[in-house]
Design a protein around this motif. Structure first.
Motif, PDB file in Angstrom:
ATOM      1  N   TYR A 193      13.163   1.931 -35.387  1.00  0.00           N
ATOM      2  CA  TYR A 193      12.077   2.486 -34.757  1.00  0.00           C
ATOM      3  C   TYR A 193      12.015   3.323 -34.111  1.00  0.00           C
ATOM      4  O   TYR A 193      12.399   3.229 -32.793  1.00  0.00           O
ATOM      5  N   ILE A 194      11.050   4.529 -33.999  1.00  0.00           N
ATOM      6  CA  ILE A 194      11.418   5.662 -33.131  1.00  0.00           C
ATOM      7  C   ILE A 194      10.291   4.605 -31.987  1.00  0.00           C
ATOM      8  O   ILE A 194      10.904   5.560 -30.806  1.00  0.00           O
ATOM      9  N   GLU A 195       9.296   4.326 -32.076  1.00  0.00           N
ATOM     10  CA  GLU A 195       8.645   3.593 -31.129  1.00  0.00           C
ATOM     11  C   GLU A 195       9.526   2.241 -30.931  1.00  0.00           C
ATOM     12  O   GLU A 195       8.551   1.472 -31.483  1.00  0.00           O
ATOM     13  N   ASN A 196       9.349   1.476 -29.463  1.00  0.00           N
ATOM     14  CA  ASN A 196      10.124   0.144 -29.581  1.00  0.00           C
ATOM     15  C   ASN A 196       8.717  -1.291 -29.461  1.00  0.00           C
ATOM     16  O   ASN A 196       7.096  -0.040 -29.590  1.00  0.00           O
ATOM     17  N   ASN A 197       8.516  -1.862 -29.262  1.00  0.00           N
ATOM     18  CA  ASN A 197       8.039  -2.678 -29.632  1.00  0.00           C
ATOM     19  C   ASN A 197       6.996  -2.515 -28.497  1.00  0.00           C
ATOM     20  O   ASN A 197       7.337  -2.861 -27.106  1.00  0.00           O
ATOM     21  N   GLY A 198       5.559  -2.789 -28.419  1.00  0.00           N
ATOM     22  CA  GLY A 198       4.439  -3.542 -27.925  1.00  0.00           C
ATOM     23  C   GLY A 198       3.471  -3.838 -27.915  1.00  0.00           C
ATOM     24  O   GLY A 198       2.664  -4.050 -29.452  1.00  0.00           O
ATOM     25  N   ALA A 199       3.066  -4.577 -26.853  1.00  0.00           N
ATOM     26  CA  ALA A 199       1.462  -5.041 -26.902  1.00  0.00           C
ATOM     27  C   ALA A 199       0.461  -4.932 -25.743  1.00  0.00           C
ATOM     28  O   ALA A 199       1.445  -5.077 -24.925  1.00  0.00           O
ATOM     29  N   ILE A 200      -1.583  -4.821 -25.722  1.00  0.00           N
ATOM     30  CA  ILE A 200      -2.076  -5.377 -24.998  1.00  0.00           C
ATOM     31  C   ILE A 200      -2.546  -6.028 -25.335  1.00  0.00           C
ATOM     32  O   ILE A 200      -2.967  -6.576 -26.118  1.00  0.00           O
ATOM     33  N   ALA A 201      -2.865  -7.040 -24.378  1.00  0.00           N
ATOM     34  CA  ALA A 201      -3.378  -8.210 -24.557  1.00  0.00           C
ATOM     35  C   ALA A 201      -4.499  -8.346 -23.274  1.00  0.00           C
ATOM     36  O   ALA A 201      -4.417  -8.142 -22.571  1.00  0.00           O
ATOM     37  N   LEU A 202      -5.948  -9.497 -24.013  1.00  0.00           N
ATOM     38  CA  LEU A 202      -6.772  -8.775 -22.938  1.00  0.00           C
ATOM     39  C   LEU A 202      -6.579 -11.160 -23.497  1.00  0.00           C
ATOM     40  O   LEU A 202      -6.974 -10.863 -24.590  1.00  0.00           O
TER      41      LEU A 202
ATOM     42  N   CYS B 102       3.960  19.670 -46.230  1.00  0.00           N
ATOM     43  CA  CYS B 102       5.483  19.263 -46.839  1.00  0.00           C
ATOM     44  C   CYS B 102       6.232  17.846 -46.573  1.00  0.00           C
ATOM     45  O   CYS B 102       6.642  17.053 -46.972  1.00  0.00           O
ATOM     46  N   GLY B 103       4.789  16.623 -46.007  1.00  0.00           N
ATOM     47  CA  GLY B 103       5.285  15.615 -45.107  1.00  0.00           C
ATOM     48  C   GLY B 103       6.217  15.487 -44.252  1.00  0.00           C
ATOM     49  O   GLY B 103       7.072  14.506 -44.558  1.00  0.00           O
ATOM     50  N   GLY B 104       6.655  16.253 -43.388  1.00  0.00           N
ATOM     51  CA  GLY B 104       7.259  16.026 -42.773  1.00  0.00           C
ATOM     52  C   GLY B 104       6.592  15.362 -41.457  1.00  0.00           C
ATOM     53  O   GLY B 104       7.719  14.942 -40.497  1.00  0.00           O
ATOM     54  N   ALA B 105       5.769  15.083 -41.024  1.00  0.00           N
ATOM     55  CA  ALA B 105       5.352  13.535 -40.163  1.00  0.00           C
ATOM     56  C   ALA B 105       5.787  12.217 -41.527  1.00  0.00           C
ATOM     57  O   ALA B 105       4.504  12.087 -41.902  1.00  0.00           O
ATOM     58  N   GLN B 106       5.674  10.993 -40.935  1.00  0.00           N
ATOM     59  CA  GLN B 106       5.657  10.069 -41.356  1.00  0.00           C
ATOM     60  C   GLN B 106       5.008   8.738 -41.135  1.00  0.00           C
ATOM     61  O   GLN B 106       3.447   9.125 -40.403  1.00  0.00           O
ATOM     62  N   CYS B 107       5.983   7.877 -39.686  1.00  0.00           N
ATOM     63  CA  CYS B 107       5.179   7.412 -38.639  1.00  0.00           C
ATOM     64  C   CYS B 107       4.202   8.265 -37.471  1.00  0.00           C
ATOM     65  O   CYS B 107       3.591   7.527 -37.137  1.00  0.00           O
ATOM     66  N   GLY B 108       5.008   9.405 -37.237  1.00  0.00           N
ATOM     67  CA  GLY B 108       4.591  10.310 -36.886  1.00  0.00           C
ATOM     68  C   GLY B 108       4.918  10.206 -34.833  1.00  0.00           C
ATOM     69  O   GLY B 108       4.496  11.100 -34.122  1.00  0.00           O
ATOM     70  N   ILE B 109       5.926   8.911 -34.823  1.00  0.00           N
ATOM     71  CA  ILE B 109       5.824   8.645 -33.485  1.00  0.00           C
ATOM     72  C   ILE B 109       7.472  10.423 -32.954  1.00  0.00           C
ATOM     73  O   ILE B 109       7.305  10.538 -31.765  1.00  0.00           O
ATOM     74  N   CYS B 110       7.896  10.440 -33.620  1.00  0.00           N
ATOM     75  CA  CYS B 110       9.393  11.643 -33.480  1.00  0.00           C
ATOM     76  C   CYS B 110       8.373  13.254 -34.104  1.00  0.00           C
ATOM     77  O   CYS B 110       8.844  13.794 -33.748  1.00  0.00           O
TER      78      CYS B 110
END
Lengths: 756, 160
Positions: A193-202, B102-110
């Motif tokens: 996944y392009i977003e790495n794992n991450g969390a914020i906690a209180l 067109c569905g060019g974004a899915q999760c949106g992070i890229c």
């Protein structure tokens, strides 16, 4: 209104294309600390000592001392000293600690947590925590684990075994015309996944624990934090932030990082943000289970399958995590979409000293289907049939039974899917042309080939899983007549928000914009189960449909709405109802379709409510100078029930195929003493826009009676077929049979040069 | 620059999405971090931190760059454009509109980086061929879409 079946734009699309969507790393709290993890540098050993050091004084004197007294430091001991709950990640066997206590069982296992406001200083500090170990012998492959070269887990290194026994294969071998054996292997794969794992906690004793994070399954994190902190469920709150891809990699792992952030927050009394960088995410978090499959197949001279014996083994890594369930799905899919009277599947998940492997799209099925679909090309060749003719003689039909003795009660037309896939890919003409060109007197250095795979994927939890889950979805109307869907099912890119709104809008005959899907927050939404197993559309979507119908029925029952209504009348009725009676809510709970029977002991019966069926064709070229293989064209034909949103559905299939092409030809996890050596995007290569062929996706629609508007699941299906289709095509191009993925150029060269 | 200087903050002046900024920063801080943390422009994402994935793409003086590889000292006097500066107050850029359709974004992070790469591509070549689109976007990784819907989005944007 008929929104189902239309390419309705993604609900949160505008936020995503403008950069306004907020992911966990985009959030910030006053006084927030950053958190990091100090991890084991050895694969297995006893922790002798932990020390917090200073950098050596340098000539220039510019290196800063580390003010250790400013740091919040957490080790396993703190979980005891702070009188919290249990030091394990609650899942199946509860064998994995949050923080290693005395022993470590894999490289990169978490031992110490640090928090500080300055993330640059924190990184310095992390490098100056020294841990001394007494190393213990470790094992790194499923072969060594099976051979019990070292016992590293339990009495026998085995997390789980299954046996599926249909008929009696032992009675068949003697009467077979052909017996064909084969061995197949698949490697680890990073979800990436392009977003790495991450969390914020209180977290504090008064308010309990609140976590924001990137995740697929808020209630998994919720359950794990209840155990870790020993708090009642209402004291734990888990909120999913916008999630930049999951693919299984954010199914169970978020429980770990959320727990770590929460421990630091509890001890410091301040909010703590923990975001992995790419290298840490790659070396420390879960990957796809490596596998080895043995096949022994009995066939008669007419090309009919008589018996299949399959031995399927997966490497679970150092702790159990979800390995039993991954093994289960891999086992059930191992015999594919074929009818065979006698089938025995033995399967085993074993422990090694690698970081735990976990959920990854397909969940064991891509591994066992890879083996089967490679093997069947070999069987066809032995019998003297084309791969397609052999499969045609054995495809499963309505009324026939699968390996688990599940009688297929839906119309299944594998022949039809095969015909369409062959027509669209021009399979026969190409097969002929490539044979001519590759076999000519002066063949090109580029050899072309075409191959296919036929397969199925079960939607929803296996067997009685959905019955145990008891998923619930809610719907709530506002006084203005807007409707919020309350579910813990997460939007992770696949389109949950959009399809839920489409299904709900059609169920009530209202407009799409009236519906909003609430942000998954355990304090606000019921547990609709995890966002896994291709279940969100088929299972949870159905609950969305019945929950919103419940709202309408309440309004009809109250006399505030007539049978025939306009949108304005519906909205007004919501307002009137709320004014008169208070809240307008409706909840819907999972009910299994009739006649679904599953025996968990014998592993027999209806494994899945429905299957998606598919035939994929890959066209490849292989460069005999560089030994690179490239996929040139890809045709994917599948029957997935009714398609709710053709753009989103095609996007799922295309993305899955690209990820599977990566798994087949590009993505090679290199291990060194149990540690991923190439934990960077620079040297772990995923396909780019320049690598991916045209992917041509076609749907056959055969509505499933118990899915919302006839839909079945599709998320994992596209991961199953590409690898065997591509290797079948490479065999067609080169004449060499490769039975292992990833198939890297080095391996191809080794085999082809050896052959020459 | 000697080693002492990297621990001393100084002022870097630049323009971000048309607004003048005086940034009080360590010279070797990554432009990515300054944009995200100091200016709270969180649309620019970090994917890999080593210039491979393109999630942190921004424009510096019309050139697309990976902001994770740019020390902020380098942008003195430069004009920076981030994803937040692509749409106007009331109108999306044609590329953004096409990504939605067109569905060019899915999760949106890229997506922010991918949108910038597509905007950059079309600025240089208003009607790219399929292979020009593929090569133009090859520096931006997407794990969700398999790129097909992104290619369609770029083609649709050209038609607008």
């Amino acid at each position: 209104m008929n929104l189902v079946g239309k390419p309705i734009p993604r609900k949160e699309g505008r936020k995503k294309v403008t950069g306004q969507a907020l992911y966990v790393d985009d959030l910030s709290f006053p006084g927030m600390l950053h958190g990091v993890t100090v991890r084991s540098s050895v694969p297995r050993g006893r922790i002798k000592n932990i020390s917090f050091d200073q950098p050596p004084a340098t000539a220039g004197g510019s290196d800063r001392n580390i003010p250790w007294n400013e740091f919040t430091i957490v080790t396993a001991k703190d979980i005891r000293d702070l009188k919290l709950g249990e030091n394990y990640v609650a899942l199946i066997l509860n064998d994995q600690p949050y923080l290693a206590d005395e022993v470590v069982n894999h490289p990169e296992e978490a031992i110490v947590l640090l928090a500080h406001p300055d993330k640059y200083l924190l990184e310095e500090a992390r490098r100056h925590v020294s841990i001394e170990y007494e190393e213990l012998p470790a094992i790194f492959s499923l072969h060594d684990s099976l051979a019990q070269k070292e016992i590293i887990w339990g009495d026998d290194n085995v997390f789980k075994k299954f046996l599926v026994d249909k008929g009696n294969v032992d009675d068949v071998w003697a009467k077979a015309d052909f017996i064909v054996e084969g061995e197949y292997e698949t490697g680890a794969q990073e979800q990436l996944y392009i977003e790495n794992n991450g969390a914020i906690a209180l977290a504090n004793p008064n308010d309990g624990v609140t976590v924001w994070g990137s995740m697929q399954c808020p209630y998994y994190v919720h359950k794990a934090l209840i155990k870790l902190f020993g708090l009642p469920e209402e004291k734990i709150r888990v909120i999913q932030t916008e999630t930049g891809g999951g693919f299984g990699g954010k199914e169970e792992y978020p429980s770990m990082i959320a727990g770590h952030a929460a421990l630091l927050a509890w001890k410091s009394g301040l909010p703590v943000k923990m975001i992995y960088d790419r290298a840490e995410d790659m070396v420390a978090t879960t990957k796809r289970h490596p596998s080895r499959t043995l096949h022994k197949t009995a066939v008669n001279k007419d090309g009919k399958l008589l018996a299949m014996e399959i031995d399927f083994v997966i490497d679970g890594g150092a702790y159990c995590t979800l390995s039993p369930v991954v093994l289960s799905r891999g086992t059930i899919h191992a015999a594919g979409p074929y009818f065979c009277p006698d089938v025995r599947i033995k399967s085993t998940a074993v422990a090694t000293n690698l970081p735990p492997h976990g959920a990854f799209r397909g969940f064991g099925a891509p591994q066992s289907i890879f083996a089967l679909e490679r093997h069947l090309d070999k069987v066809a060749k032995t019998v003297g049939l084309t791969p397609e003719e052999f499969r045609r003689r054995n495809f499963i039909h309505e009324g026939e039974t699968t390996a688990t003795n599940q009688t297929i009660r839906e119309k299944v037309d594998m022949d039809g899917l095969l015909n369409r896939a062959f027509e669209l890919s021009d399979y026969h003409a190409k097969r002929e042309r490539f044979a001519r060109e590759n076999g000519s007197d002066r063949p090109s250095r580029i050899r072309k080939g075409i191959g296919f795979a036929s397969f199925m994927h079960g939607a929803g939890f296996t067997g009685s899983g959905e019955v145990y889950l008891q998923s619930v979805v809610g719907a709530e109307a506002t006084p203005e007549g807007l409707i919020r869907i309350l579910a813990a099912s997460t939007e992770i890119g696949q389109g949950t928000n959009t399809i839920f709104a489409q299904i709900a809008a059609d169920a009530l005959g209202l407009g799409y914009d009236l519906f909003e899907v609430a942000q998954p927050d355990t304090a606000q939404v019921p547990n609709s189960g995890p966002t896994v197993a291709s279940r969100t559309c088929m299972i949870v979507g159905k609950l969305v449909e019945s929950a919103v119908v419940g709202l309408k029925q309440t309004l009809l029952g109250s006399g505030l709405l007539k049978d025939q209504y306009t949108q304005a009348e519906f909205q007004r009725a919501c307002g009137d109802y709320i004014e008169k009676f208070g809240r307008l809510q409706s909840f819907s709970k999972y009910q299994p379709p009739p006649n679904i029977l599953w025996d968990d002991e014998k592993y027999q019966g209806d494994a899945y409510g429905a299957f998606a069926w598919a035939v994929y064709v890959a066209e490849v070229s292989v460069d005999l100078l560089t030994y690179e293989a490239h996929v040139d064209d890809f045709v994917a034909v599948q029957e997935v029930g009714r398609v709710i949103n053709p753009v989103l559905a095609a996007g799922q299939i295309e993305g899955g195929i690209a990820q599977a092409i990566g798994m087949t030809l590009y993505e090679n996890v290199v291990w060194e003493n149990g540690r991923m050596k190439n934990g960077q995007m620079t040297n772990y290569i995923m396909p780019t826009a320049a690598d991916i062929p045209p992917i041509r996706v076609y749907f056959e629609e055969n509505p499933y009676a118990y899915g919302p508007d006839g839909a079945k699941g599709i998320g994992e299906l596209p991961m199953d077929g590409p690898a065997p289709a591509i290797l079948n095509a490479i065999e067609n191009a080169t004449g060499e049979s490769f039975n292992q993925i990833p198939l890297m150029p080095e391996k191809m060269m080794e085999d082809l040069v050896g052959q020459g | 620059m000697d080693t002492q200087d990297i621990y001393t903050k100084s002022t870097v002046r630049c323009t971000v999405n048309g607004e003048s900024k005086a940034l009080h920063v360590y010279p070797m801080e990554r432009l990515l971090d300054v944009l995200r943390e100091q200016l709270r422009l969180t649309g620019t994402k970090e994917g890999c931190g080593e210039g491979e994935c393109g999630a942190c793409s921004v424009m510096i003086d019309g050139q697309i760059v990976n902001s994770c590889l740019v020390p902020v000292a380098q942008v003195e006097g430069a004009s920076i454009q981030t994803i937040e500066g692509i749409a106007t107050e009331d109108q999306l850029h044609a590329v953004q509109q096409a990504f939605i359709e067109c569905g060019g974004a899915q999760c949106g992070i890229c997506t922010p980086g991918m949108v910038l790469a597509a905007v950059d591509l079309l600025a240089k070549n208003s009607h790219p061929s399929e292979s020009e689109i593929r090569n133009g976007l090859a520096g931006n990784l997407c794990r969700c879409t398999g790129y097909m819907k992104i290619f369609e989005s770029v083609v649709r944007a050209c038609e607008k």
